[in-house]
Design a protein around this motif. Structure first.
Motif, mmCIF file in Angstrom:
data_model
loop_
_atom_site.group_PDB
_atom_site.id
_atom_site.type_symbol
_atom_site.label_atom_id
_atom_site.label_comp_id
_atom_site.label_asym_id
_atom_site.label_seq_id
_atom_site.Cartn_x
_atom_site.Cartn_y
_atom_site.Cartn_z
ATOM 1 N N ILE A 627 0.844 -1.204 0.000
ATOM 2 C CA ILE A 627 0.000 0.000 0.000
ATOM 3 C C ILE A 627 0.875 1.249 0.000
ATOM 4 O O ILE A 627 0.636 2.198 -0.762
ATOM 5 N N VAL A 628 1.906 1.242 0.852
ATOM 6 C CA VAL A 628 2.793 2.400 0.944
ATOM 7 C C VAL A 628 3.531 2.627 -0.374
ATOM 8 O O VAL A 628 3.661 3.759 -0.850
ATOM 9 N N CYS A 629 4.020 1.552 -0.990
ATOM 10 C CA CYS A 629 4.758 1.674 -2.255
ATOM 11 C C CYS A 629 3.866 2.269 -3.339
ATOM 12 O O CYS A 629 4.304 3.148 -4.099
ATOM 13 N N ARG A 630 2.636 1.809 -3.436
ATOM 14 C CA ARG A 630 1.738 2.309 -4.477
ATOM 15 C C ARG A 630 1.384 3.766 -4.237
ATOM 16 O O ARG A 630 1.335 4.569 -5.170
ATOM 17 N N TRP A 631 1.142 4.135 -2.998
ATOM 18 C CA TRP A 631 0.846 5.530 -2.701
ATOM 19 C C TRP A 631 2.039 6.420 -3.008
ATOM 20 O O TRP A 631 1.876 7.528 -3.532
ATOM 21 N N LEU A 632 3.225 5.947 -2.673
ATOM 22 C CA LEU A 632 4.410 6.755 -2.936
ATOM 23 C C LEU A 632 4.621 6.935 -4.435
ATOM 24 O O LEU A 632 5.018 8.003 -4.905
ATOM 25 N N ARG A 633 4.370 5.875 -5.222
ATOM 26 C CA ARG A 633 4.538 5.971 -6.673
ATOM 27 C C ARG A 633 3.497 6.891 -7.296
ATOM 28 O O ARG A 633 3.814 7.691 -8.174
ATOM 29 N N TRP A 634 2.261 6.791 -6.847
ATOM 30 C CA TRP A 634 1.186 7.501 -7.534
ATOM 31 C C TRP A 634 1.034 8.947 -7.074
ATOM 32 O O TRP A 634 0.779 9.840 -7.869
ATOM 33 N N PHE A 635 1.204 9.194 -5.768
ATOM 34 C CA PHE A 635 0.923 10.518 -5.225
ATOM 35 C C PHE A 635 2.180 11.265 -4.810
ATOM 36 O O PHE A 635 2.085 12.243 -4.065
ATOM 37 N N SER A 636 3.349 10.841 -5.261
ATOM 38 C CA SER A 636 4.583 11.485 -4.810
ATOM 39 C C SER A 636 4.690 12.923 -5.276
ATOM 40 O O SER A 636 5.400 13.724 -4.649
ATOM 41 N N ASP A 637 4.017 13.290 -6.366
ATOM 42 C CA ASP A 637 4.094 14.654 -6.887
ATOM 43 C C ASP A 637 3.004 15.567 -6.349
ATOM 44 O O ASP A 637 2.941 16.742 -6.736
ATOM 45 N N CYS A 638 2.130 15.063 -5.485
ATOM 46 C CA CYS A 638 1.021 15.870 -4.972
ATOM 47 C C CYS A 638 1.508 16.808 -3.866
ATOM 48 O O CYS A 638 2.410 16.476 -3.088
ATOM 49 N N GLN A 639 0.858 17.977 -3.806
ATOM 50 C CA GLN A 639 1.270 18.975 -2.825
ATOM 51 C C GLN A 639 0.910 18.567 -1.391
ATOM 52 O O GLN A 639 1.544 19.018 -0.451
ATOM 53 N N ASN A 640 -0.122 17.742 -1.223
ATOM 54 C CA ASN A 640 -0.542 17.350 0.120
ATOM 55 C C ASN A 640 -0.093 15.936 0.468
ATOM 56 O O ASN A 640 -0.789 15.216 1.188
#
Length: 803
Positions: A627-640
């Motif tokens: 879960i952490v890996c996927r979130w880091l890959r997908w949302f790493s460029d988000c401001q929040n």
């Protein structure tokens, strides 16, 4: 740099022995060897190097003809051999295999078209073998192991003779119950043919794809699409997204073949694709489900065929943008004035036919397409945005036969509402100046100070209310003692209404119930609220109560006040503001996904995942790490992204700890001490995040290529529960294609997400076909971990392996 300081070697300046000695020193320094002594001894000491051995032979023969260029050539040769000895990554191997197929494809280019691709390229046994190796690389299987029973020679004959049975190489899975939904999946041979066709089509169409297309393409993907929207679209006034939907039918397929016929002349290839459509193994539904997640029902041909079909729209969009941009000769965008020859030519061509558009001053069109998700931004008036939207909808409906949601709303980019695209929220905000940041920081301090005073006030009043309760209960109990009771007290006067046999505590509760009904506390939040507001506060002096609420009122007004009013209180607060585009992760949608998957309760507390308890410790931690890996890959460029880290720390990590605690039936603190190193990945520490960013910035371009990593990088996370352990009487092999290992355990798939497009991409499995629910698969330990952490996808699993 090692040449500096060497003696100058010219003809006649030094004797031959001195020249040879200096050249020997050059070659020894070139290889980093510091042997001293005579020249021949130094060369004998370095006899292990092939380049120096050859030089030594030449010296013994007396030739003495050495050149520095020859030595440098040997150095390049040695370095190339060292690169060959280095193990290649999965993406490097896959790129190498695709380059081999690319050479075969380009040999079939004649007179502006690619011909006989099916018989000369796809039906080639070497192409089929390379395609099979690509499937093994996607499944993280060693391609050097010959573990398959596929005869590529037989497949070559069947494909060349046109007798390959598509329907015979498929299998179907149906749902249980009233809704009979059937999923048709390819077997291994048909999977190889599909992969070969996909690679060939990628080679043909990759140079022709438009720049606005980002989905499942080489060098482009999810991050490039969001980066284009946030960085390259300057000052849009309006934006909107279009939702298209249409299932693959004969009309769409005929249009697709017509588009492909412009660059490919191969009836056999079209017949093969038609056969897959007839066998229902080819799925290309527009708007039906999210693509690029490696789900079994997607099919490897869906992304490339969809990009080919919508590439016509991409090129039509350039014509529409010229129609709206190029007619006005005085259009300015920022500091640049668009007086190019190309725009002038378009202006001359279109001005006579569409003179009414000349009034559209200052218009600029932007578009970003990720598969079948379309994003548009318009700089100009709302009338221009409405006309442009109408033209796009008409073209998609009339020319491409796609159904378009015409109710899509055109939103102002400067408005408070954000627009949803690619599972993220996009909005325009004003970049804070130092003065604004200082004002907001002051507001946060005031808000924190007011909340602290409110908490202290509530704690004090609740404490007073509890003392009141204790005093009342003591008085009731004292009334039971006859010699202490006062006959004239109010408690004795109302005790006559007490029913016979009612105990003291029951009598006291009855009195409280009458009192609470009298003060109408039905809508009270809790008992503490009743004690604080109805018992303690009325007893507090009025001046103290009024002064406290006046302070809270003024603090709330200050926090809610506009920034401009706050800046007026600051000296030298005048500063220029800049509007920027922000990419925001949908935190509320992620919280709902955690609730739906059972990781948290409705109140936000972490829960135990009971389906994982029977699995090994490292497997449980890998599931949560996925879960952490996927979130880091997908949302790493988000401001929040910092908010997501808080969710990971408070819920995902806590859920993992509680799952392990439930497995061993020990306290959570003992689990944290026992698995301290393993749990450090949930969430990632600051050092690990910096290391990942360093690797990402220094990796090769194709290591993050979404066309090569289709369905792997952002593949959905599925939930598996242990069904049984494999025994000698009931053996089972790993279901991953090409894996020769035995499966020590059998697992059951739990389909927990069946939502329709559009949906939030949050790293979980989305829209898995319901026919796969409760299906059992065998996995070895390595591929179970790969599936959990996102190294392979569900497309790598052969569901037909179960007998």
């Amino acid at each position: 740099m090692w040449l500096v300081g060497l003696p100058r070697i010219c003809k006649g300046s030094l004797p031959r022995s001195r020249i040879l000695q200096n050249m020997n020193l050059v070659r020894i320094k070139l290889f980093g060897i510091s042997y001293m002594g005579r020249p021949l001894e130094r060369f004998k000491a370095c006899a292990d190097y092939s380049t120096l051995a050859e030089v030594n032979d030449n010296i013994e023969k007396g030739t003495g003809k050495m050149t520095l260029a020859k030595d440098l050539a040997f150095v390049v040769e040695e370095s190339s051999k060292a690169d060959e000895r280095r193990a290649k990554s999965r993406m490097e191997l896959k790129r190498f295999l695709e380059l081999r197929i690319k050479k075969r494809v380009k040999e079939q280019y004649f007179n502006g078209k690619f011909k006989d691709l099916m018989k000369k390229v796809i039906a080639n046994r070497e192409t089929l073998r390379d395609a099979y190796n690509c499937i093994q690389i996607n499944a993280n299987v060693d391609i050097t192991l010959d573990n398959d029973n596929i005869s590529f020679e037989c497949m070559e004959k069947e494909l060349s003779g046109g007798c390959f049975d598509v329907g015979g190489n498929t299998f179907s899975i149906s749902t249980k119950g009233a809704r009979n939904e059937i999923l048709v999946l390819p077997k291994l041979k048909l999977k190889v043919v599909q992969e070969a066709i996909r690679i060939v089509l990628e080679v043909v169409y990759r140079p022709y794809f438009s720049k606005i297309s980002h989905g499942c393409r080489s060098g482009r993907g999810h991050h490039s699409a969001l980066k284009y929207i946030s960085k390259d679209i300057s000052n849009p006034d309006w934006w909107f997204t279009l939702i298209i939907n249409r299932k693959l039918d004969a009309c769409i397929l005929d249009k697709l073949f017509s588009i492909m016929g412009e660059k490919i002349q191969d009836p056999c290839l079209f017949d093969m694709i038609q056969g897959m459509f007839d066998a229902q193994v080819l799925n290309m539904d527009f708007g039906g489900y999210l693509k690029g997640h490696g789900l079994p029902q997607e099919g490897v041909l869906s992304p490339i065929l969809m990009n080919i079909y919508l590439d016509v729209f991409d090129h039509e969009l350039h014509r529409l943008s010229m129609k709206y941009e190029a007619l006005n000769p005085d259009v300015h965008f920022g500091k640049e004035q668009l007086h190019s020859k190309l725009r002038s030519w378009f202006r001359r061509q279109l001005k006579g036919n569409d003179i009414k558009n000349s009034s559209k001053e200052g218009s600029r069109i932007h578009c970003c397409r990720f598969m079948d998700e379309l994003f548009f931004a318009v700089s100009g008036s709302k009338d221009v945005a409405i006309d442009f939207k109408s033209d796009v909808e008409n073209y998609l409906h009339n020319c491409l036969h796609l159904n378009v949601d015409r109710e899509a709303e055109i939103l102002p980019s400067a408005g408070p509402r954000a627009i949803c695209f690619l599972g993220a929220l996009i909005r325009r905000t004003v970049k804070e100046s130092p003065a604004i940041r200082a004002a907001h920081k002051l507001k946060e301090k005031v808000k924190l100070f007011a909340s602290q005073k409110q908490d202290a006030w509530d704690v004090g009043t609740v404490r007073i209310g509890k003392k009141w309760l204790a005093h009342g209960l003591r008085k009731v109990k004292e009334s039971e003692i006859k010699h202490l009771a006062d006959s004239s007290s109010l408690l004795n006067q109302i005790s006559c209404f007490r029913k016979a046999g009612m105990e003291t505590d029951h009598w006291y509760k009855f009195l409280l119930k009458v009192w609470m009904k009298d003060i109408k506390t039905k809508a009270a939040e809790s008992e503490e609220f009743v004690l604080s507001k109805y018992v303690a506060e009325p007893a507090v002096p009025q001046e103290l109560r009024e002064s406290f609420y006046e302070f809270q009122k003024r603090a709330e007004e200050y926090v809610k006040s506009e920034t401009a009013m706050t800046l007026a209180l600051l000296p030298n607060s005048s500063s220029s503001s800049e509007t920027i585009t922000e990419i925001i992760a949908p935190v509320n949608a992620i919280k709902k996904r955690l609730l739906r998957y059972g990781l948290s309760t409705s109140q936000g507390y972490s829960r135990v995942i009971t389906q994982l308890i029977l699995q090994d410790d490292i497997q449980i931690i890998d599931w949560f790490s996925g879960i952490v890996c996927r979130w880091l890959r997908w949302f790493s460029d988000c401001q929040n992204f910092a908010e997501l880290e808080i969710i990971i720390r408070n819920q995902v990590r806590k859920s993992c700890i509680r799952t392990l605690a439930a497995k061993y039936r020990v306290h959570e603190s003992a689990i944290e001490k026992r698995f301290d190193s393993e749990l450090s990945k949930i969430p990632f520490t600051q050092e690990e995040e910096q290391e990942m960013e360093h690797e990402k910035s220094h990796s090769l371009a194709f290591d993050n290529d979404e066309a090569l990593m289709y369905g792997i990088s952002y593949s959905g996370l599925c939930l598996l529960s242990l069904t049984r352990m494999v025994s000698q009487s009931r053996p089972c092999s790993c279901f991953v294609m090409g894996c020769p290992a035995a499966a020590p355990s059998v697992y059951t798939i739990h389909v927990m997400e069946r939502q329709k497009f559009p949906g939030w991409k949050t790293g979980f499995s989305t829209c898995i076909h319901p026919s796969l629910n409760k299906r059992r698969i065998g996995l070895c330990k390595q591929h179970l971990r790969d599936l959990y952490v996102g190294q392979i996808s569900l497309q790598s699993i052969d569901f037909s392996s179960w007998k």
